[in-house]
Design a protein around this motif. Structure first.
Motif, PDB file in Angstrom:
ATOM      1  N   MET A   1       0.849  -1.158   0.000  1.00 20.91           N
ATOM      2  CA  MET A   1       0.000   0.000   0.000  1.00 20.91           C
ATOM      3  C   MET A   1       0.907   1.237   0.000  1.00 20.91           C
ATOM      4  O   MET A   1       1.832   1.328   0.778  1.00 20.91           O
ATOM      5  N   ARG A   2       0.616   2.163  -0.853  1.00 19.91           N
ATOM      6  CA  ARG A   2       1.428   3.384  -0.978  1.00 19.91           C
ATOM      7  C   ARG A   2       0.981   4.468   0.000  1.00 19.91           C
ATOM      8  O   ARG A   2      -0.077   4.394   0.605  1.00 19.91           O
ATOM      9  N   THR A   3       1.810   5.494   0.093  1.00 18.69           N
ATOM     10  CA  THR A   3       1.590   6.574   1.067  1.00 18.69           C
ATOM     11  C   THR A   3       0.229   7.233   0.882  1.00 18.69           C
ATOM     12  O   THR A   3      -0.478   7.476   1.865  1.00 18.69           O
ATOM     13  N   ASN A   4      -0.147   7.527  -0.351  1.00 22.30           N
ATOM     14  CA  ASN A   4      -1.432   8.226  -0.553  1.00 22.30           C
ATOM     15  C   ASN A   4      -2.616   7.370  -0.108  1.00 22.30           C
ATOM     16  O   ASN A   4      -3.607   7.895   0.390  1.00 22.30           O
ATOM     17  N   GLU A   5      -2.514   6.057  -0.237  1.00 22.54           N
ATOM     18  CA  GLU A   5      -3.582   5.174   0.239  1.00 22.54           C
ATOM     19  C   GLU A   5      -3.637   5.176   1.769  1.00 22.54           C
ATOM     20  O   GLU A   5      -4.722   5.193   2.355  1.00 22.54           O
ATOM     21  N   VAL A   6      -2.472   5.163   2.393  1.00 28.41           N
ATOM     22  CA  VAL A   6      -2.400   5.190   3.852  1.00 28.41           C
ATOM     23  C   VAL A   6      -2.963   6.504   4.374  1.00 28.41           C
ATOM     24  O   VAL A   6      -3.681   6.528   5.380  1.00 28.41           O
ATOM     25  N   GLU A   7      -2.668   7.608   3.692  1.00 27.48           N
ATOM     26  CA  GLU A   7      -3.233   8.909   4.073  1.00 27.48           C
ATOM     27  C   GLU A   7      -4.752   8.857   4.099  1.00 27.48           C
ATOM     28  O   GLU A   7      -5.382   9.325   5.051  1.00 27.48           O
ATOM     29  N   LYS A   8      -5.350   8.304   3.044  1.00 29.70           N
ATOM     30  CA  LYS A   8      -6.811   8.250   2.941  1.00 29.70           C
ATOM     31  C   LYS A   8      -7.424   7.373   4.024  1.00 29.70           C
ATOM     32  O   LYS A   8      -8.452   7.715   4.598  1.00 29.70           O
ATOM     33  N   ILE A   9      -6.786   6.232   4.312  1.00 32.08           N
ATOM     34  CA  ILE A   9      -7.337   5.290   5.282  1.00 32.08           C
ATOM     35  C   ILE A   9      -7.191   5.799   6.709  1.00 32.08           C
ATOM     36  O   ILE A   9      -8.129   5.702   7.505  1.00 32.08           O
ATOM     37  N   THR A  10      -6.027   6.367   7.035  1.00 26.50           N
ATOM     38  CA  THR A  10      -5.764   6.766   8.424  1.00 26.50           C
ATOM     39  C   THR A  10      -6.173   8.196   8.735  1.00 26.50           C
ATOM     40  O   THR A  10      -6.381   8.540   9.887  1.00 26.50           O
ATOM     41  N   GLY A  11      -6.232   9.038   7.714  1.00 25.26           N
ATOM     42  CA  GLY A  11      -6.506  10.448   7.940  1.00 25.26           C
ATOM     43  C   GLY A  11      -5.271  11.220   8.376  1.00 25.26           C
ATOM     44  O   GLY A  11      -5.366  12.396   8.714  1.00 25.26           O
ATOM     45  N   LEU A  12      -4.108  10.566   8.385  1.00 26.12           N
ATOM     46  CA  LEU A  12      -2.852  11.239   8.723  1.00 26.12           C
ATOM     47  C   LEU A  12      -2.287  11.912   7.479  1.00 26.12           C
ATOM     48  O   LEU A  12      -2.547  11.475   6.363  1.00 26.12           O
ATOM     49  N   THR A  13      -1.497  12.942   7.684  1.00 25.20           N
ATOM     50  CA  THR A  13      -0.858  13.607   6.553  1.00 25.20           C
ATOM     51  C   THR A  13       0.378  12.822   6.124  1.00 25.20           C
ATOM     52  O   THR A  13       0.922  12.017   6.892  1.00 25.20           O
ATOM     53  N   LYS A  14       0.820  13.089   4.903  1.00 23.73           N
ATOM     54  CA  LYS A  14       2.039  12.450   4.406  1.00 23.73           C
ATOM     55  C   LYS A  14       3.212  12.806   5.312  1.00 23.73           C
ATOM     56  O   LYS A  14       4.048  11.953   5.633  1.00 23.73           O
ATOM     57  N   HIS A  15       3.262  14.052   5.741  1.00 23.64           N
ATOM     58  CA  HIS A  15       4.326  14.511   6.628  1.00 23.64           C
ATOM     59  C   HIS A  15       4.349  13.692   7.922  1.00 23.64           C
ATOM     60  O   HIS A  15       5.413  13.274   8.383  1.00 23.64           O
ATOM     61  N   ALA A  16       3.189  13.459   8.510  1.00 23.66           N
ATOM     62  CA  ALA A  16       3.106  12.685   9.760  1.00 23.66           C
ATOM     63  C   ALA A  16       3.540  11.243   9.534  1.00 23.66           C
ATOM     64  O   ALA A  16       4.290  10.684  10.338  1.00 23.66           O
ATOM     65  N   ILE A  17       3.098  10.648   8.444  1.00 25.87           N
ATOM     66  CA  ILE A  17       3.462   9.260   8.132  1.00 25.87           C
ATOM     67  C   ILE A  17       4.976   9.139   7.970  1.00 25.87           C
ATOM     68  O   ILE A  17       5.600   8.222   8.523  1.00 25.87           O
ATOM     69  N   LEU A  18       5.570  10.061   7.245  1.00 24.00           N
ATOM     70  CA  LEU A  18       7.017  10.026   7.042  1.00 24.00           C
ATOM     71  C   LEU A  18       7.766  10.283   8.350  1.00 24.00           C
ATOM     72  O   LEU A  18       8.830   9.703   8.582  1.00 24.00           O
ATOM     73  N   TYR A  19       7.217  11.124   9.203  1.00 23.02           N
ATOM     74  CA  TYR A  19       7.827  11.359  10.507  1.00 23.02           C
ATOM     75  C   TYR A  19       7.839  10.071  11.331  1.00 23.02           C
ATOM     76  O   TYR A  19       8.853   9.723  11.938  1.00 23.02           O
ATOM     77  N   TYR A  20       6.710   9.366  11.362  1.00 23.40           N
ATOM     78  CA  TYR A  20       6.641   8.125  12.134  1.00 23.40           C
ATOM     79  C   TYR A  20       7.603   7.075  11.576  1.00 23.40           C
ATOM     80  O   TYR A  20       8.152   6.267  12.329  1.00 23.40           O
ATOM     81  N   GLU A  21       7.841   7.113  10.291  1.00 22.58           N
ATOM     82  CA  GLU A  21       8.861   6.236   9.712  1.00 22.58           C
ATOM     83  C   GLU A  21      10.251   6.679  10.174  1.00 22.58           C
ATOM     84  O   GLU A  21      11.075   5.851  10.570  1.00 22.58           O
ATOM     85  N   ARG A  30      10.482  -1.221   0.746  1.00 21.06           N
ATOM     86  CA  ARG A  30      10.610  -0.436  -0.484  1.00 21.06           C
ATOM     87  C   ARG A  30      10.450  -1.355  -1.682  1.00 21.06           C
ATOM     88  O   ARG A  30      10.954  -2.479  -1.683  1.00 21.06           O
ATOM     89  N   THR A  31       9.757  -0.872  -2.696  1.00 15.84           N
ATOM     90  CA  THR A  31       9.651  -1.626  -3.940  1.00 15.84           C
ATOM     91  C   THR A  31      10.939  -1.433  -4.727  1.00 15.84           C
ATOM     92  O   THR A  31      11.795  -0.623  -4.359  1.00 15.84           O
ATOM     93  N   ASN A  32      11.078  -2.161  -5.816  1.00 15.25           N
ATOM     94  CA  ASN A  32      12.287  -2.058  -6.641  1.00 15.25           C
ATOM     95  C   ASN A  32      12.523  -0.645  -7.155  1.00 15.25           C
ATOM     96  O   ASN A  32      13.665  -0.243  -7.349  1.00 15.25           O
ATOM     97  N   ASN A  33      11.449   0.091  -7.383  1.00 13.66           N
ATOM     98  CA  ASN A  33      11.599   1.459  -7.890  1.00 13.66           C
ATOM     99  C   ASN A  33      11.656   2.505  -6.768  1.00 13.66           C
ATOM    100  O   ASN A  33      11.623   3.700  -7.028  1.00 13.66           O
TER     101      ASN A  33
END
Length: 67
Positions: A1-21, A30-33
């Motif tokens: 599942m990609r970041t934009n899908e996680v944003e929609k499901i959790t309601g968290l921002t991309k910035h917050a998701i990347l911070y938690y990472e 990570r995928t090959n690309n």
């Protein structure tokens, strides 16, 4: 599942998701690309983090479980 899908499901921002990472709460593969691929466990962890933040328990949980 990609970041934009996680944003929609959790309601968290991309910035917050990347911070938690960055701080090690989640560790998406990570995928090959180079795209992040979030697992079901990553998604559940993010939902828990959001829930605990809403209750003001996140700092306690983070200190107790991840440090």
């Amino acid at each position: 599942m990609r970041t934009n899908e996680v944003e929609k499901i959790t309601g968290l921002t991309k910035h917050a998701i990347l911070y938690y990472e960055k701080v090690g709460i989640i560790r998406p593969k990570r995928t090959n690309n180079g795209y992040r691929n979030y697992s079901h466990d990553d998604l559940q962890t993010l939902k828990l983090v959001k829930f605990l933040r809403n209750l003001d328990y996140f700092n306690w949980w983070y200190q107790s479980n991840l440090k």
